[in-house]
Design a protein around this motif. Structure first.
Motif, short mmCIF file in Angstrom:
data_model
loop_
_atom_site.label_atom_id
_atom_site.label_comp_id
_atom_site.label_asym_id
_atom_site.label_seq_id
_atom_site.Cartn_x
_atom_site.Cartn_y
_atom_site.Cartn_z
N THR A 221 -16.75 21.34 25.34
CA THR A 221 -15.49 21.65 26.04
C THR A 221 -14.43 22.44 25.92
O THR A 221 -14.24 22.61 26.46
N GLY A 222 -14.02 23.03 24.54
CA GLY A 222 -12.79 23.17 24.23
C GLY A 222 -11.82 22.95 24.56
O GLY A 222 -10.87 23.80 24.34
N GLN A 223 -11.42 21.82 24.70
CA GLN A 223 -10.69 21.24 25.22
C GLN A 223 -9.44 20.65 24.03
O GLN A 223 -8.17 21.75 24.49
N HIS A 224 -10.03 20.50 22.71
CA HIS A 224 -8.99 20.92 21.77
C HIS A 224 -9.55 22.10 21.14
O HIS A 224 -10.74 21.76 20.54
N TYR A 225 -8.96 23.57 20.68
CA TYR A 225 -9.51 24.77 20.81
C TYR A 225 -9.13 25.25 18.52
O TYR A 225 -9.24 25.97 18.30
N ASP A 226 -7.67 24.35 18.65
CA ASP A 226 -7.00 25.35 17.50
C ASP A 226 -8.31 24.09 16.11
O ASP A 226 -8.74 23.15 16.20
N LYS A 227 -8.52 25.12 15.35
CA LYS A 227 -9.14 25.62 14.53
C LYS A 227 -9.02 23.75 13.27
O LYS A 227 -10.23 23.31 13.45
N ASP A 228 -8.10 23.91 13.00
CA ASP A 228 -8.08 22.77 12.12
C ASP A 228 -8.14 21.20 12.33
O ASP A 228 -7.93 19.96 12.39
N MET A 229 -8.00 21.26 13.78
CA MET A 229 -8.13 19.55 14.91
C MET A 229 -10.16 19.80 15.55
O MET A 229 -9.71 18.63 16.18
N SER A 230 -10.22 20.75 15.55
CA SER A 230 -11.79 20.75 15.81
C SER A 230 -12.66 21.66 14.95
O SER A 230 -14.30 20.87 14.53
N ASP A 231 -12.86 22.20 14.35
CA ASP A 231 -13.71 23.20 13.56
C ASP A 231 -14.06 22.63 11.89
O ASP A 231 -15.01 22.08 11.92
N ARG A 232 -13.03 21.35 11.68
CA ARG A 232 -13.21 21.17 10.44
C ARG A 232 -13.53 20.08 10.00
O ARG A 232 -14.39 19.59 9.70
N LEU A 233 -13.95 19.56 11.77
CA LEU A 233 -14.33 17.66 11.81
C LEU A 233 -15.46 18.02 11.98
O LEU A 233 -16.35 17.13 11.71
N PHE A 234 -16.17 19.31 12.42
CA PHE A 234 -17.58 19.90 12.62
C PHE A 234 -18.48 19.62 11.52
O PHE A 234 -19.12 18.86 10.57
N GLU A 235 -17.28 19.55 10.10
CA GLU A 235 -17.94 19.64 9.08
C GLU A 235 -17.62 19.02 8.48
O GLU A 235 -18.18 18.55 7.56
N ASP A 236 -16.85 18.36 8.28
CA ASP A 236 -16.36 16.78 7.48
C ASP A 236 -17.51 16.01 8.42
O ASP A 236 -18.14 14.83 7.32
#
Length: 388
Positions: A41-56
């Motif tokens: 949904t993009g509710q959290h959109y900060d890269k450090d709090m979203s995109d990195r989690l997909f990688e980890d």
């Protein structure tokens, strides 16, 4: 069951990612695989709090990103609903699977149930009994409109029963958050590496008592200047005996700066880090002497890791972490916080155990049950139609 329509899996905020990642892996590994459409949904959109989690977490990239962003609870919930409805119309899913208790959880559930699409709630039945918490409202309402409810602890079904939800809609499957802990533990980043990557001297880790980890983000703790000032003052007292590594939520950092409280942070004993990826936080917690937090997820993770946790809240929707795990509710009580830290440092801290089904296989149990449920659901609906 090759003709199964896709399961729409919804994520929106950081805790959702840790819960959904193992479910997606289990659905892909199931025989036959369950088709999935992953919606962020993009509710959290900060890269450090979203995109990195997909990688980890090795989450696949979302099939759809609604890019809702921040807003008031009403605006955010309404915008998720508005943008999610066309996704259901386009994909005619077999069900919508939601996790946890964030605004996206409730919003997508409301859209689904009004479109006559079954709602599956993972992590159902948790209650803090504090309706001042927006998450509590989201939990209660999502459970009421869900068709299949998966619980993390047996007492959660008692909550659902009291609220009129029949037991045949409920399945005790265990805690998918712990699936991610088990999965990520082998690849967790060491605390020393994390500090060095943030240009922090890792000597703080050499203290005889080790170090503590702190996270704060709940509005009740960080949005009022006097409350936040008092908490930072207590943390400063803790840091006199035990250096603290504080992973600062953007909201908390902003408020510390806005309220002029940065001078309460003793940089020699209190290390400030930006938001961390999942593997960094997992490594920091695993090596910590104690974790002080207002996060629900960290209460569970510390119990699974066997690390003492002091929850800076008056209540918890995860009572099993207190009853069986390593968690202690200390609120914002200075004496309770300092006393608990003293007990831990002198070897008299609480020792807990890992609860039932917190074993790394909850997602597999959920997937197997969901497959059976979806397989028999058409016959069940046909039977109801004939009866009526």
């Amino acid at each position: 069951m090759s003709n199964l329509r896709p399961v729409i899996c919804v994520v929106g905020a950081r805790p959702n990612f840790m819960k959904m990642a193992p479910i997606l892996r289990a659905m892909a590994a199931h025989i036959p695989p369950l088709p999935v459409l992953l919606v962020h949904t993009g509710q959290h959109y900060d890269k450090d709090m979203s995109d990195r989690l997909f990688e980890d977490l090795r989450l696949p990239r979302p099939d759809v990103n609604l890019e809702v962003g921040s807003g008031t609870h009403a605006i955010q919930t309404a915008e998720v609903m508005r943008r999610f409805e066309p996704i259901i119309d386009a994909h005619t899913p077999s069900c919508v699977a939601v996790v946890g208790d964030v605004n996206s959880t409730l919003a997508c559930s409301l859209v689904a149930v009004k479109k006559s699409v079954p709602v599956v709630h993972i992590e159902a039945g948790l209650r803090s009994y504090d309706r001042a918490m927006p998450e509590e409202i989201n939990r209660i309402l999502t459970d009421q409109i869900s068709d299949r409810l998966y619980t993390t602890e047996r007492t959660a079904e008692d909550n659902l029963t009291r609220e009129g939800i029949p037991s045949n809609r409920v399945c005790f499957a265990g805690n998918v958050m712990i699936d991610s802990v088990v999965f990520g533990r082998a690849n967790a980043r060491g605390a020393k590496d994390t500090l060095q990557a943030c240009n922090v001297d890792p000597l703080v880790l050499s203290h005889p008592f080790g170090y503590g980890v702190v996270t704060l983000h709940r509005p009740s703790n960080v949005d009022d200047p006097e409350t936040l000032r008092a908490l930072l003052g207590v943390l400063d007292e803790v840091a006199a005996s035990l250096p603290l590594v504080i992973a600062l939520h953007p909201r908390t950092r902003s408020n510390i700066e806005r309220f002029g409280l940065m001078d309460l942070i003793d940089s020699a004993r209190m290390v400030l880090l930006p938001p961390q990826g999942y593997l960094e936080m997992l490594g920091l917690m695993a090596g910590a002497t104690v974790v002080l937090t207002d996060s629900g997820g960290l209460q569970e993770e510390t119990t699974a890791l066997g690390v003492p946790c002091l929850t800076l809240r008056e209540n918890t929707e995860r009572p099993i972490t207190v009853e069986q795990g390593t968690n202690i509710l200390v609120g914002r009580d200075r004496d309770a916080i300092l006393g608990a830290v003293h007990d831990i440092l002198t070897g008299n801290g609480k020792r807990g155990r890992v609860p039932e089904f917190w074993d790394g296989h909850a997602s597999e149990r959920i997937t197997a049950d969901l497959y059976r449920w979806l397989k028999h659901r058409p016959a069940e609906i046909a039977s109801r139609t004939v009866t009526n």
